[in-house]
Design a protein around this motif. Structure first.
Motif, PDB file in Angstrom:
ATOM      1  N   LEU A  63      22.335  23.762  -7.941  1.00  0.00           N
ATOM      2  CA  LEU A  63      22.921  23.526  -6.624  1.00  0.00           C
ATOM      3  C   LEU A  63      22.693  24.729  -5.703  1.00  0.00           C
ATOM      4  CD1 LEU A  63      26.328  21.949  -7.713  1.00  0.00           C
ATOM      5  CD2 LEU A  63      24.225  20.772  -7.051  1.00  0.00           C
ATOM      6  N   PRO A  64      22.509  24.473  -4.404  1.00  0.00           N
ATOM      7  CA  PRO A  64      22.296  25.581  -3.466  1.00  0.00           C
ATOM      8  C   PRO A  64      23.572  26.383  -3.268  1.00  0.00           C
ATOM      9  CG  PRO A  64      22.505  23.514  -2.268  1.00  0.00           C
ATOM     10  CD  PRO A  64      22.464  23.157  -3.726  1.00  0.00           C
ATOM     11  N   GLN A  65      23.401  27.682  -3.024  1.00  0.00           N
ATOM     12  CA  GLN A  65      24.524  28.583  -2.792  1.00  0.00           C
ATOM     13  C   GLN A  65      24.430  29.137  -1.374  1.00  0.00           C
ATOM     14  OE1 GLN A  65      26.857  28.989  -5.503  1.00  0.00           O
ATOM     15  NE2 GLN A  65      25.543  27.246  -6.026  1.00  0.00           N
ATOM     16  N   PHE A  66      25.597  29.411  -0.761  1.00  0.00           N
ATOM     17  CA  PHE A  66      25.605  29.955   0.589  1.00  0.00           C
ATOM     18  C   PHE A  66      24.811  31.259   0.646  1.00  0.00           C
ATOM     19  CE2 PHE A  66      29.952  27.870   0.539  1.00  0.00           C
ATOM     20  CZ  PHE A  66      29.526  26.743   1.230  1.00  0.00           C
ATOM     21  N   PRO A  67      24.104  31.501   1.740  1.00  0.00           N
ATOM     22  CA  PRO A  67      23.422  32.784   1.870  1.00  0.00           C
ATOM     23  C   PRO A  67      24.448  33.899   2.054  1.00  0.00           C
ATOM     24  CG  PRO A  67      23.351  31.635   3.957  1.00  0.00           C
ATOM     25  CD  PRO A  67      23.976  30.676   2.966  1.00  0.00           C
ATOM     26  N   HIS A  68      24.104  35.078   1.598  1.00  0.00           N
ATOM     27  CA  HIS A  68      25.019  36.209   1.746  1.00  0.00           C
ATOM     28  C   HIS A  68      24.758  36.925   3.068  1.00  0.00           C
ATOM     29  CE1 HIS A  68      25.666  35.474  -2.533  1.00  0.00           C
ATOM     30  NE2 HIS A  68      26.774  36.188  -2.410  1.00  0.00           N
ATOM     31  N   ASP A  69      25.837  37.211   3.754  1.00  0.00           N
ATOM     32  CA  ASP A  69      25.771  37.965   4.995  1.00  0.00           C
ATOM     33  C   ASP A  69      25.116  39.316   4.699  1.00  0.00           C
ATOM     34  OD1 ASP A  69      26.383  39.737   7.131  1.00  0.00           O
ATOM     35  OD2 ASP A  69      28.114  38.522   7.675  1.00  0.00           O
ATOM     36  N   PRO A  70      23.976  39.620   5.307  1.00  0.00           N
ATOM     37  CA  PRO A  70      23.285  40.878   5.010  1.00  0.00           C
ATOM     38  C   PRO A  70      24.115  42.121   5.301  1.00  0.00           C
ATOM     39  CG  PRO A  70      21.819  39.373   6.157  1.00  0.00           C
ATOM     40  CD  PRO A  70      23.199  38.773   6.231  1.00  0.00           C
ATOM     41  N   LEU A  71      25.108  42.031   6.196  1.00  0.00           N
ATOM     42  CA  LEU A  71      25.923  43.205   6.523  1.00  0.00           C
ATOM     43  C   LEU A  71      27.114  43.364   5.578  1.00  0.00           C
ATOM     44  CD1 LEU A  71      25.970  43.160  10.438  1.00  0.00           C
ATOM     45  CD2 LEU A  71      24.544  44.510   8.906  1.00  0.00           C
TER      46      LEU A  71
ATOM     47  N   LEU B  55      23.860  35.420  14.527  1.00  0.00           N
ATOM     48  CA  LEU B  55      22.458  35.735  14.802  1.00  0.00           C
ATOM     49  C   LEU B  55      22.187  37.214  14.565  1.00  0.00           C
ATOM     50  CD1 LEU B  55      21.817  33.681  18.071  1.00  0.00           C
ATOM     51  CD2 LEU B  55      21.297  33.041  15.705  1.00  0.00           C
ATOM     52  N   SER B  56      23.162  38.056  14.900  1.00  0.00           N
ATOM     53  CA  SER B  56      22.993  39.487  14.667  1.00  0.00           C
ATOM     54  C   SER B  56      22.996  39.803  13.179  1.00  0.00           C
ATOM     55  CB  SER B  56      24.112  40.267  15.373  1.00  0.00           C
ATOM     56  OG  SER B  56      24.059  40.070  16.773  1.00  0.00           O
ATOM     57  N   ARG B  57      23.915  39.169  12.439  1.00  0.00           N
ATOM     58  CA  ARG B  57      24.020  39.468  11.013  1.00  0.00           C
ATOM     59  C   ARG B  57      22.773  39.023  10.244  1.00  0.00           C
ATOM     60  NH1 ARG B  57      29.340  37.280  11.655  1.00  0.00           N
ATOM     61  NH2 ARG B  57      28.851  35.554  10.244  1.00  0.00           N
ATOM     62  N   PHE B  58      22.164  37.933  10.687  1.00  0.00           N
ATOM     63  CA  PHE B  58      20.969  37.421  10.013  1.00  0.00           C
ATOM     64  C   PHE B  58      19.704  37.725  10.820  1.00  0.00           C
ATOM     65  CE2 PHE B  58      24.295  35.003   7.988  1.00  0.00           C
ATOM     66  CZ  PHE B  58      23.849  34.842   6.670  1.00  0.00           C
ATOM     67  N   SER B  59      19.793  38.713  11.697  1.00  0.00           N
ATOM     68  CA  SER B  59      18.700  38.958  12.645  1.00  0.00           C
ATOM     69  C   SER B  59      17.391  39.324  11.960  1.00  0.00           C
ATOM     70  CB  SER B  59      19.093  40.048  13.644  1.00  0.00           C
ATOM     71  OG  SER B  59      19.327  41.280  12.989  1.00  0.00           O
TER      72      SER B  59
ATOM     73  N   LEU C  22      14.128  22.114  15.752  1.00  0.00           N
ATOM     74  CA  LEU C  22      14.353  21.915  14.316  1.00  0.00           C
ATOM     75  C   LEU C  22      15.575  22.697  13.857  1.00  0.00           C
ATOM     76  CD1 LEU C  22      10.782  22.060  12.725  1.00  0.00           C
ATOM     77  CD2 LEU C  22      12.356  20.127  12.673  1.00  0.00           C
ATOM     78  N   GLU C  23      16.461  22.026  13.149  1.00  0.00           N
ATOM     79  CA  GLU C  23      17.587  22.684  12.496  1.00  0.00           C
ATOM     80  C   GLU C  23      17.236  22.913  11.030  1.00  0.00           C
ATOM     81  OE1 GLU C  23      21.275  20.813  15.088  1.00  0.00           O
ATOM     82  OE2 GLU C  23      20.409  19.611  13.456  1.00  0.00           O
ATOM     83  N   PHE C  24      17.733  24.005  10.478  1.00  0.00           N
ATOM     84  CA  PHE C  24      17.472  24.298   9.070  1.00  0.00           C
ATOM     85  C   PHE C  24      18.607  25.136   8.509  1.00  0.00           C
ATOM     86  CE2 PHE C  24      15.596  27.725  11.512  1.00  0.00           C
ATOM     87  CZ  PHE C  24      15.854  28.876  10.778  1.00  0.00           C
ATOM     88  N   TYR C  25      18.674  25.170   7.191  1.00  0.00           N
ATOM     89  CA  TYR C  25      19.681  25.963   6.490  1.00  0.00           C
ATOM     90  C   TYR C  25      19.015  27.101   5.733  1.00  0.00           C
ATOM     91  CZ  TYR C  25      23.879  23.027   7.033  1.00  0.00           C
ATOM     92  OH  TYR C  25      24.970  22.362   7.525  1.00  0.00           O
ATOM     93  N   LEU C  26      19.716  28.212   5.655  1.00  0.00           N
ATOM     94  CA  LEU C  26      19.368  29.285   4.735  1.00  0.00           C
ATOM     95  C   LEU C  26      20.323  29.223   3.552  1.00  0.00           C
ATOM     96  CD1 LEU C  26      18.768  32.316   7.142  1.00  0.00           C
ATOM     97  CD2 LEU C  26      17.027  30.933   5.987  1.00  0.00           C
ATOM     98  N   PHE C  27      19.780  29.401   2.349  1.00  0.00           N
ATOM     99  CA  PHE C  27      20.573  29.455   1.124  1.00  0.00           C
ATOM    100  C   PHE C  27      20.224  30.736   0.377  1.00  0.00           C
ATOM    101  CE2 PHE C  27      19.444  24.926   1.791  1.00  0.00           C
ATOM    102  CZ  PHE C  27      20.705  24.421   2.028  1.00  0.00           C
ATOM    103  N   ASP C  28      21.086  31.099  -0.549  1.00  0.00           N
ATOM    104  CA  ASP C  28      20.725  32.166  -1.472  1.00  0.00           C
ATOM    105  C   ASP C  28      19.508  31.710  -2.281  1.00  0.00           C
ATOM    106  OD1 ASP C  28      21.817  34.831  -2.667  1.00  0.00           O
ATOM    107  OD2 ASP C  28      21.263  33.608  -4.401  1.00  0.00           O
TER     108      ASP C  28
ATOM    109  N   THR D 282      19.401  29.416  17.757  1.00  0.00           N
ATOM    110  CA  THR D 282      20.816  29.114  17.892  1.00  0.00           C
ATOM    111  C   THR D 282      21.472  29.119  16.525  1.00  0.00           C
ATOM    112  OG1 THR D 282      20.312  27.660  19.758  1.00  0.00           O
ATOM    113  CG2 THR D 282      22.505  27.459  18.784  1.00  0.00           C
ATOM    114  N   ALA D 283      22.661  29.706  16.435  1.00  0.00           N
ATOM    115  CA  ALA D 283      23.474  29.564  15.222  1.00  0.00           C
ATOM    116  C   ALA D 283      24.181  28.224  15.300  1.00  0.00           C
ATOM    117  CB  ALA D 283      24.486  30.704  15.121  1.00  0.00           C
TER     118      ALA D 283
END
Length: 450
Positions: A161-169, A184-188, A148-154, A209-210
């Protein structure tokens, strides 16, 4: 297994769960409707014990017919001319699990009408159960794995409208499409919690997988010799992933095509077929059964599009960009094909069906693919040329819901494979959803036509 033995096993499962999670007071009993949403009831755990011991469990039959927005459509005599009858459900053993993404600890357990004295013919899990039972009667036993593929949004939308998720780092929007493993590390933190929550549900979730889209990822599940279990895993993963993402201030979505400029999200299904002795049926006779199964899938595919593309948005994936087929096709190690044959040894020879959107109903997707393979094995026809030999090879399919429904509703092989009552109900559900979707004037219409 006798009914007494089954109830005893269920009671042991409930008792074990209560001993392990004494703080849990309620359990959600859930099942998937036609559009792929969970419905059900929240039971006090004491009442769950009574159901496990044999007390009746009934939920309105028409819950299965809920539309995309949760309302009911008039379909034949269902919903408004049948008195809205209750229908029996059963607890699915092994699915009572802890839910940790709610504010308070909660349990959840899958329920179904399959295996009851009066199964609902158009319930998605029952449709798949019938297909699997028919295959088993012919000595065919699938082994299945979903991806399954999926997206993360803010978490917050902007003007709807959906907004890009923010890089946690870095705190910056994850707006640069790439497949770098560093993502994968940044959103780990959120990704690892998603996998752990899935594993707590009993789901064999493993490889992450990213993907190419901004905030897009893919999860792989282990292969299962129980087709119902494989579809259960895909359904439950969507529910748990959405809940965990909210805990992290993000939204998780399995929407097929959230961005026009980025790849869509797909549901890829790997299927091998074995006999009772464990021999791979697809690998026999120099892989001729594999070719026959592919031909059957391709023949049936144009008549299954409302299943593979379950809503208006899902049709936007096809022919758009990056491994999104616009015609029914197949190929060896070719991700542009609807049906890909991954390189493998004879024991693990399989098809990978790549056409369905990530928000399709996994029970129905698997039922449709297996029906195509079954009919192909029976017809023993050669498929069209693979893309490896001819890049123009392919069979056209509908690119909009109403045309797709027309191709599905009167197709006799599909009615025979999935049940004529199911096909009627499903097509009308999709037609009504499409018409309801059109009953809104959006800003673009005013810009174009005012």
């Amino acid at each position: 297994m006798t009914r007494t033995t089954a109830f005893s096993s269920l009671l042991e499962e409930v008792h074990s769960f209560r001993a392990k999670h004494p703080d849990v007071r309620y359990v959600d009993l859930i099942s998937l409707d036609i559009p792929g949403h969970f419905y059900g009831k929240r039971y006090p755990i004491e009442m769950l014990e009574k159901v496990a011991a044999g007390s009746p469990l009934k939920i309105p039959q028409n819950c299965v017919l809920l539309g995309q927005q949760g309302g009911l459509h008039a379909i034949g005599d269902y919903c408004f001319n049948d008195g809205d009858p209750d229908a029996p459900r059963r607890l699915i053993p092994g699915t009572l699990k802890i839910v940790r993404w709610e504010k308070q600890a909660l349990g959840q357990m899958l329920i179904s009408s399959d295996g009851t004295q009066a199964p609902i013919e158009f319930e998605p899990r029952e449709v798949l159960a019938r297909v699997l039972k028919r295959l088993a009667g012919r000595g065919i036993f699938p082994v299945v794995a979903f991806e399954l593929e999926f997206y993360l949004f803010d978490r917050a939308l902007k003007d709807g409208l959906p907004q890009f998720p923010h890089d946690p780092l870095s705190g910056d929007p994850d707006d640069q499409p790439n497949m770098h493993i560093e993502r994968l590390s940044r959103f780990s933190e959120v990704l690892h919690d998603i996998v752990e929550a899935a594993q707590e549900q009993g789901i064999d979730a493993n490889v992450i997988t990213a993907e190419l889209g901004p905030g897009q990822f893919e999860i792989n599940f282990g292969h299962s010799a129980d087709g119902l279990q494989a579809a259960d895993w895909a359904a439950m993963f969507c529910r748990s992933t959405r809940g965990v993402a909210l805990q992290h201030g993000q939204r998780a979505s399995f929407m097929s095509k959230p961005y026009l400029h980025a790849p869509g999200s797909g549901m890829h299904v790997h299927i091998s077929l074995y006999d009772e002795a464990g021999n791979n049926l697809l690998a026999a006779d120099q892989q001729q059964p594999l070719r026959h199964a592919v031909a059957g899938c391709l023949d049936l595919l144009p008549h299954c599009m409302p299943i593979f593309a379950a809503n208006h948005n899902a049709f936007r994936r096809y022919g758009a960009m990056v491994n999104a087929a616009s015609r029914a096709s197949w190929g060896f190690e070719d991700r542009d094909a609807c049906i890909r044959i991954p390189e493998s040894d004879a024991r693990n020879l399989r098809i990978e069906h790549r056409l369905a959107g990530a928000d399709a109903n996994p029970y129905l997707v698997l039922a449709a693919i297996l029906t195509g393979m079954e009919q192909g094995l029976a017809a023993r026809r050669e498929p069209i040329a693979p893309l490896n030999e001819d890049r123009t090879s392919g069979i056209d399919f509908a690119k909009d819901m109403l045309s797709a429904v027309t191709a599905m509703q009167d197709h006799e092989p599909l009615q025979q494979g999935l049940g004529s009552e199911f096909v009627m109900v499903y097509c009308e559900n999709k037609r009504q959803d499409h018409l309801a979707f059109m009953q809104e004037i959006n800003a673009r219409e005013y810009r174009w036509f005012l």
